[in-house]
Design an enzyme around this catalytic site. Sequence first.
Site, PDB file in Angstrom:
ATOM      1  N   PHE A 112       0.820  -1.220   0.000  1.00  0.00           N
ATOM      2  CA  PHE A 112       0.000   0.000   0.000  1.00  0.00           C
ATOM      3  C   PHE A 112       0.849   1.264   0.000  1.00  0.00           C
ATOM      4  O   PHE A 112       0.382   2.342  -0.365  1.00  0.00           O
ATOM      5  CB  PHE A 112      -0.947   0.002   1.209  1.00  0.00           C
ATOM      6  N   LYS A 113       2.126   1.159   0.399  1.00  0.00           N
ATOM      7  CA  LYS A 113       2.974   2.349   0.461  1.00  0.00           C
ATOM      8  C   LYS A 113       3.116   3.036  -0.898  1.00  0.00           C
ATOM      9  O   LYS A 113       3.340   4.237  -0.956  1.00  0.00           O
ATOM     10  CB  LYS A 113       4.342   1.987   1.022  1.00  0.00           C
ATOM     11  N   ASP A 114       2.950   2.262  -1.982  1.00  0.00           N
ATOM     12  CA  ASP A 114       3.034   2.865  -3.319  1.00  0.00           C
ATOM     13  C   ASP A 114       2.006   3.985  -3.496  1.00  0.00           C
ATOM     14  O   ASP A 114       2.261   4.947  -4.221  1.00  0.00           O
ATOM     15  CB  ASP A 114       2.767   1.812  -4.399  1.00  0.00           C
TER      16      ASP A 114
END
Length: 472
Positions: A112-114
């Site tokens: 999810f960091k993208d």
Amino acid sequence: MRYVSTRGGMEPAGFRDVLLEGLAPDGGLVVPSEWPTVAPATLARWGTLDYAGLAAEVLARFADPEDAPWLGELCRATYTAGRFGSAEVTPLATLEPGLHLLGLSNGPTLAFKDLAMQLLGALFEGELARRGEVLNVLGATSGDTGSAAEEALRGRAGIRVFMLSPWGRMSEFQRAQMYSVADANVFNIAVEGTFDDCQDIVKALGGDLAFKREHRLGAVNSINWARVCAQVVYYVRGYLAAAPRLGDEVDFCVPSGNFGNALAGWIARRIGVPIGRIAIATNENDVLDEFFRTARYRVRGAAQTLATSSPSMDISRASNFERFVFELLGRDPAALRALWSGPGAAAGFDLSGTPHAAALGRCGIVSGRSTHADRLATIRDQYARDGRILDPHTADGVKVARERRRPGVPMVALETALPAKFAVTIREALGFDPPRPAAFLGLEARPQRFVRVPAEAGSVREILLQHAALPA
Ligand SMILES: *Cc1c(COP(=O)(O)O)cnc(C)c1O
């Protein structure tokens, strides 16, 4: 929109002024001087937008009016079907009636960091060009953050990335994912030591203020305000997708490490999205679960931080937690300083029996905890139900989401990574390897670029002296 520090010692500044910064100059974290509010009619209109359009609207609430066209352009360039796997960007799946999974892990590094980091890369490049400046991002990673940062910053003008990772201590997949980035502005530094050694080196070099200023060192860690802000978007999106009718409550469950993701959910609720409760899920490193259950914050040291099978949550000092405590204390910087740097502060604090405990009861955040055995059981159970394979972090969230469901209120669990990144645990749970997206087939066979150095700041300093970008 003006930004101030949680510790009260910063001149108010704008969104673009705080964009490239980590800590505020007084050691606190930047927060908006007041929260924007989203009226029900606005929320209804937001329901008609695509992801990029919604992101532009949400971010504009936290910036200055003249920044809006720029933000809109960057959101449109970032949140594309090509980069995130579908036009929806964050598709909502249903695990069972009333329990949903918000897919946040379809970006270039499968976590999810993208979603925030990809936008941050574009924001950094744009802001540096406007200022005519360069930036050398120095970071340490145990795996996921490093690849998300490299993927977001590779090839960007005015930016070089120096990423320290512990030699021989990452999975083959994680190592290949980082070391195979071929762009000339990315420098992988394999340190002969642990993640803590890497972080100590980053602290030593960043703590040398003259060196830091001269070499334009910066960071992209999870306290960066724009990162938090970009994460608010998918809570709005998830709410709009899961609410039976606009205005109905929806609960969320968030696997939590540095409390960045959970804080973004709290912010979405604070600005007026009808989120009922946010359940945070910790793993065996359960400092925050303890806090939300007891109002006691008992800090643990590095030696008491366990290495678990949901490694991105192996954190005992959540870096965004200060922002939440600031709100709990009624935005009182003096009270915050007393808790954070007063006598005995290193050990933590106890809000039970104080007036702040009542605010904690009203804040909308509840919590739960998940262990290795829970993680394996949840992965097996979900696979048996519908053939879906959850990554270990997402499994922690789904476990707590099931415990925290309320009758009649939809629950959205956040998927924070794809299982392909954590094959060892999936094999332990299910007896076979998780499938890999096509783009990652043959990953380990690609050429890798890195330099290997002893665990000492001097060798990394040498690399920076040779390769750091210089101001024009
Ligand atoms: C970073 C990460 C987390 C923790 O998120 P925070 O914002 O640090 O709380 C959870 N799961 C995965 C897969 C991550 O990469």
